[in-house]
Design a protein around this motif. Structure first.
Motif, mmCIF file in Angstrom:
data_model
loop_
_atom_site.group_PDB
_atom_site.id
_atom_site.type_symbol
_atom_site.label_atom_id
_atom_site.label_comp_id
_atom_site.label_asym_id
_atom_site.label_seq_id
_atom_site.Cartn_x
_atom_site.Cartn_y
_atom_site.Cartn_z
ATOM 1 N N THR A 506 46.557 80.998 77.007
ATOM 2 C CA THR A 506 45.365 81.811 77.682
ATOM 3 C C THR A 506 44.723 80.732 78.585
ATOM 4 N N GLU A 507 44.487 79.539 77.914
ATOM 5 C CA GLU A 507 43.540 78.552 78.667
ATOM 6 C C GLU A 507 44.770 78.253 79.919
ATOM 7 N N MET A 508 45.870 78.228 79.781
ATOM 8 C CA MET A 508 46.605 77.806 80.904
ATOM 9 C C MET A 508 47.051 78.966 81.821
ATOM 10 N N GLU A 509 46.569 80.207 81.398
ATOM 11 C CA GLU A 509 46.602 81.252 82.460
ATOM 12 C C GLU A 509 48.251 81.732 82.403
ATOM 13 N N VAL A 510 48.764 81.768 81.319
ATOM 14 C CA VAL A 510 50.153 82.349 81.186
ATOM 15 C C VAL A 510 50.215 83.820 81.310
ATOM 16 N N GLU A 511 51.045 84.399 82.295
ATOM 17 C CA GLU A 511 50.867 85.983 82.331
ATOM 18 C C GLU A 511 51.299 86.477 80.914
ATOM 19 N N GLY A 512 50.090 87.523 80.432
ATOM 20 C CA GLY A 512 50.493 88.292 79.408
ATOM 21 C C GLY A 512 49.923 87.681 78.074
ATOM 22 N N ALA A 513 49.528 86.284 78.109
ATOM 23 C CA ALA A 513 48.928 85.657 77.056
ATOM 24 C C ALA A 513 47.727 86.125 76.256
ATOM 25 N N ARG A 514 47.112 86.443 77.203
ATOM 26 C CA ARG A 514 45.474 87.069 76.989
ATOM 27 C C ARG A 514 45.707 88.366 76.012
ATOM 28 N N LYS A 515 46.440 89.323 76.604
ATOM 29 C CA LYS A 515 46.500 90.592 76.277
ATOM 30 C C LYS A 515 47.094 90.389 74.756
ATOM 31 N N LEU A 516 48.415 89.655 74.570
ATOM 32 C CA LEU A 516 49.006 89.463 73.344
ATOM 33 C C LEU A 516 47.973 88.977 72.245
ATOM 34 N N LEU A 517 46.944 87.910 72.705
ATOM 35 C CA LEU A 517 46.081 87.393 71.752
ATOM 36 C C LEU A 517 45.202 88.202 71.260
ATOM 37 N N GLU A 518 44.727 89.207 72.300
ATOM 38 C CA GLU A 518 43.777 90.217 71.853
ATOM 39 C C GLU A 518 44.618 91.041 70.889
ATOM 40 N N SER A 519 45.550 91.582 71.210
ATOM 41 C CA SER A 519 46.491 92.154 70.044
ATOM 42 C C SER A 519 46.819 91.578 68.789
ATOM 43 N N LEU A 520 46.741 90.578 68.610
ATOM 44 C CA LEU A 520 46.559 89.717 67.383
ATOM 45 C C LEU A 520 45.532 89.591 66.612
ATOM 46 N N GLY A 521 44.283 89.792 67.613
ATOM 47 C CA GLY A 521 42.983 89.769 66.905
ATOM 48 C C GLY A 521 42.666 90.041 65.618
ATOM 49 N N PRO A 522 43.027 91.370 65.335
ATOM 50 C CA PRO A 522 42.460 91.917 63.752
ATOM 51 C C PRO A 522 42.997 91.046 62.694
ATOM 52 N N GLY A 523 44.462 90.651 63.104
ATOM 53 C CA GLY A 523 45.013 89.742 61.481
ATOM 54 C C GLY A 523 45.129 88.580 62.284
ATOM 55 N N LYS A 524 44.089 88.041 62.628
ATOM 56 C CA LYS A 524 44.280 86.334 62.886
ATOM 57 C C LYS A 524 44.028 85.590 61.735
ATOM 58 N N LEU A 525 43.477 86.229 60.729
ATOM 59 C CA LEU A 525 43.205 85.522 59.266
ATOM 60 C C LEU A 525 44.429 85.199 58.947
ATOM 61 N N TRP A 526 45.471 86.052 59.021
ATOM 62 C CA TRP A 526 46.752 86.016 58.616
ATOM 63 C C TRP A 526 47.372 84.511 58.775
ATOM 64 N N GLY A 527 47.078 84.197 60.121
ATOM 65 C CA GLY A 527 47.434 82.944 60.676
ATOM 66 C C GLY A 527 46.995 81.486 59.954
ATOM 67 N N VAL A 528 45.554 81.806 59.677
ATOM 68 C CA VAL A 528 44.782 80.959 59.095
ATOM 69 C C VAL A 528 45.310 80.467 57.803
ATOM 70 N N PHE A 529 45.620 81.586 56.918
ATOM 71 C CA PHE A 529 46.168 81.521 55.525
ATOM 72 C C PHE A 529 47.500 81.075 55.517
ATOM 73 N N ALA A 530 48.273 81.476 56.400
ATOM 74 C CA ALA A 530 49.670 80.943 56.307
ATOM 75 C C ALA A 530 49.713 79.336 56.759
ATOM 76 N N ARG A 531 48.782 78.862 57.312
ATOM 77 C CA ARG A 531 48.948 77.449 57.613
ATOM 78 C C ARG A 531 48.190 76.434 56.879
#
Length: 532
Positions: A506-531
Motif C-alpha cells: 500500500t505504501e508502494m501504491e501497488v494497484e488494488g493493495a489498499r482495497k485488499l488490505l481494507e478487506s482483511l481489516g476485520p480479521g487482522k488479529l488472525w495475522g498477529v496470532f499466527a505470527r
C-alpha cells in the motif's frame, strides 16, 4: 640476368623483369637462414615453383634476343606478362613463408609434446599452404584443413586463432569452384562453434556478400553450407539487414521450396532469425513468405517444420493483419498437425509460442478454441520444462479473455497446474502463473477450484513479498481480492502473513493493495496470532 642485356624485343618489359629478379637472392637468403628450410615441404614446393618459372624466363629471354621477331608477338608479350605475375607471386609467397613462422617449427622439437601443439603447427602450416602455390596445392590443403576441423571443436578454435577465417574468406573469391565450395564448408564448420562466431562476424559485409552469391549460384551442397553460416550470422541486426536487402530472402525461399531436405531446414532457420527484426519483416512479406512457410511446416523435415513455425511466430508479433493472413492460408490446421506430431519440448514450444501470438487476436482466439486447442494447451501446463510452461501459461492467458473460455479452461483442468507454478523457482514462471490465474478466476467456478487447496492461497500470499523483484504485485493482489469474501480464505491469507505484505505494498501504491488490505481489516488479529 646475363641474358637480359642482350634482349632486343620488349626491352621495357624485360627491364621490369630484371628489377624483380634482383630481389630474389635476398629473399632466398632469408629463407635459407631458417634451420628447417631444407626439410620443410612448403619451402621445397616454393623452390620448385621458382625453378620452373626461372627456366621459363630463360627460355623466353633467348627467344627475345632476336630483333626481327615477326611471328607471335602478342603471344610473346602475354608470356612476358605471365612471367612477371609469377615472379610477383613468388615474392609474396617468400615473404608470407618467412612471416608465417612455419619454418621456425619442427615436428621433432621438444615443444611438440601435446596434441594441442601438434594441431596448432599443422593448422598454421595448412593456412600458409592455402596462400602459396597453385590451385592443386591449395585444394589439397583445403582437404587436410577440413579433416582437421571436423575432428574436434577445439581444432576449430586453434585454426581460427592461427588466422584461418580471413584466408578462407579470400578463397571464397577463388576462380576454382571446388576450392570455393570447400572454403564455404570450412566457414560453415567454424560457424557451428559458438566461441568462434565473433571472428566470422568481424569479416562483415564482405563475407555476407560471398555467402549470398553462393546462395544464388552455388551447388546444392554449397548452398546448404552457406545457409549454415548465415544462420549463425543472422542473429545480428546489421547482418540481418544486409541479408534481407541484398537478395538473400528470395534465394532462401527458393531453397525452402526446391532445395534438399537438409538445406530447407537451415534456410528456414535463417528466415526465422530474419523475422525477429521488425525492419526486415516488410522484405519478407514482399517476397510472399507466408505460403512457403506454411507449406514447409506441413511437409518439411522435423527441423524444417520447427524453424518454419518459429519464423511464423516471429513474423506475427504485433501484426494483426499477418495473423489473419496465416489463418486464411490454413495456418490453424497446419499448427494442429505440427502440434500433434511434436516429439520434443523444443518443438512443442515453437507451436505453443505461435498459438499464443495468434490468440492475442480475439477473432482468431475463438477459431483456436473451436479447433480443440484448450485441452492441448492445458496439458502443456504440466510439462517438466519451465520455459514450455511459461509460454503455455501466456497462451492460456490470451485464450481466457471471456467467461466462456475461462470456464472451458477450468473444466479442462487448467487451474491446478497454474497453482503449482506459483511455487516455481523462476520468478518469470510465478509471475505469468499469477497473471493468468488473476484472469481465469473471474469465473466463479475457477475460484471454487482455487479455494479447494490452501497451497494456492499460501503461494499467492508469498508473491506479495516486496523482496521478490521482477514480479508484478497487482496480479497476486487481484487473485486474493477475488476470494477475500470467504472467511476461510481470509484466515488463510492472514495466517500466511498477507497483512504485513499488504501494508508495504500500500505504501508502494501497488494497484488494488489498499482495497485488499481494507478487506482483511476485520480479521487482522488472525495475522498477529499466527505470527506469535
Amino acid at each position: 640476368m646475363e641474358e637480359i642485356p642482350q634482349i632486343q624485343t620488349f626491352k621495357g618489359k624485360w627491364s621490369v623483369i630484371k628489377t624483380k629478379l634482383n630481389d630474389f637472392p635476398t629473399q632466398l637468403k632469408d629463407l635459407s637462414d631458417f634451420p628447417n628450410f631444407s626439410s620443410n615441404l612448403l619451402s621445397s614446393d616454393l623452390l620448385n615453383s621458382i625453378y620452373v618459372t626461372l627456366t621459363d624466363t630463360l627460355s623466353l629471354a633467348h627467344k627475345c634476343r632476336n630483333p626481327s621477331l615477326s611471328v607471335g608477338k602478342l603471344r610473346t608479350q602475354s608470356d612476358i606478362d605471365s612471367i612477371g605475375a609469377k615472379l610477383d607471386q613468388h615474392g609474396k609467397d617468400c615473404e608470407l613463408l618467412i612471416k608465417s613462422g612455419v619454418l621456425q617449427e619442427s615436428c621433432g622439437s621438444s615443444s611438440m609434446n601435446s596434441k594441442r601443439e601438434l594441431v596448432r603447427v599443422e593448422a598454421r602450416s595448412l593456412i600458409t599452404r592455402l596462400q602459396i602455390g597453385g590451385q592443386e596445392s591449395k585444394n589439397a590443403a583445403m582437404d587436410s584443413l577440413l579433416r582437421l576441423l571436423s575432428e574436434d571443436d577445439k581444432n576449430v578454435l586453434i585454426a581460427v586463432a592461427q588466422g584461418a577465417v580471413p584466408v578462407l574468406v579470400r578463397l571464397l573469391d577463388s576462380s576454382c569452384v571446388e576450392i570455393k565450395e570447400k572454403a564455404v564448408t570450412a566457414i560453415s564448420r567454424v560457424s557451428m562453434v559458438d566461441s568462434s562466431k565473433h571472428v566470422l562476424i568481424a569479416e562483415g559485409v564482405l563475407l555476407l556478400n560471398h555467402l549470398l552469391r553462393v546462395l544464388e549460384s552455388g551447388s546444392g551442397f554449397a548452398k546448404e553450407k552457406a545457409c549454415i553460416a548465415l544462420q549463425a550470422l543472422s542473429f545480428s541486426k546489421e547482418n540481418a539487414r544486409t541479408i534481407g536487402t541484398r537478395g538473400g530472402i528470395s534465394s532462401l525461399l527458393e531453397i525452402c521450396q526446391a532445395g534438399t531436405a537438409s538445406s530447407q531446414s537451415v534456410a528456414a532457420g535463417v528466415l526465422r532469425n530474419l523475422a525477429w527484426f521488425p525492419d526486415i519483416k516488410p522484405n519478407l512479406i514482399e517476397e510472399n513468405v507466408i505460403p512457403v512457410l506454411i507449406s514447409l511446416a506441413h511437409s518439411g523435415t522435423t527441423v524444417a517444420q520447427e524453424n518454419a513455425v518459429s519464423c511464423l511466430c516471429n513474423l506475427v508479433i504485433d501484426d494483426e493483419n499477418l495473423k489473419i493472413l496465416i489463418v486464411r492460408e490454413g495456418g490453424i490446421e497446419c499448427l494442429k498437425n505440427f502440434w500433434d506430431g511434436a516429439s520434443s519440448g523444443k518443438r512443442l514450444e515453437a507451436a505453443v509460442a505461435l498459438l499464443r501470438n495468434l490468440a492475442s487476436c480475439r477473432p482468431i482466439a475463438d477459431i483456436i478454441v473451436s479447433n480443440g486447442f484448450i485441452p492441448r494447451i492445458v496439458g502443456v501446463l504440466s510439462s517438466g520444462v519451465s520455459s514450455l510452461r511459461i509460454v503455455a501459461a501466456r497462451a492460456v492467458y490470451e485464450l481466457g479473455y471471456c467467461t466462456k473460455w475461462r470456464k472451458d479452461i477450468g473444466e479442462c483442468g487448467g487451474v491446478p497446474p497454474l497453482v503449482k507454478m506459483l511455487d516455481a523457482k523462476a520468478v518469470e514462471e510465478r509471475d505469468i502463473a499469477a497473471k493468468t490465474l488473476s484472469s481465469l478466476m473471474h469465473y466463479v467456478g475457477n475460484r471454487r477450484i482455487f479455494r479447494k487447496d490452501e497451497i494456492g492461497i499460501i503461494g499467492t500470499v508469498q508473491l506479495l513479498d516486496p523482496s521478490i523483484h521482477n514480479l508484478d504485485k497487482k496480479y497476486p493482489v487481484s487473485i486474493l481480492f477475488l476470494i477475500v469474501q470467504s472467511k476461510r480464505c481470509r484466515k488463510q491469507m492472514l495466517a500466511s502473513g498477507a497483512y504485513a505484505y499488504l501494508q508495504k505494498l500500500t505504501e508502494m501504491e501497488v494497484e488494488g493493495a489498499r482495497k485488499l488490505l481494507e478487506s482483511l481489516g476485520p480479521g487482522k488479529l488472525w495475522g498477529v496470532f499466527a505470527r506469535t
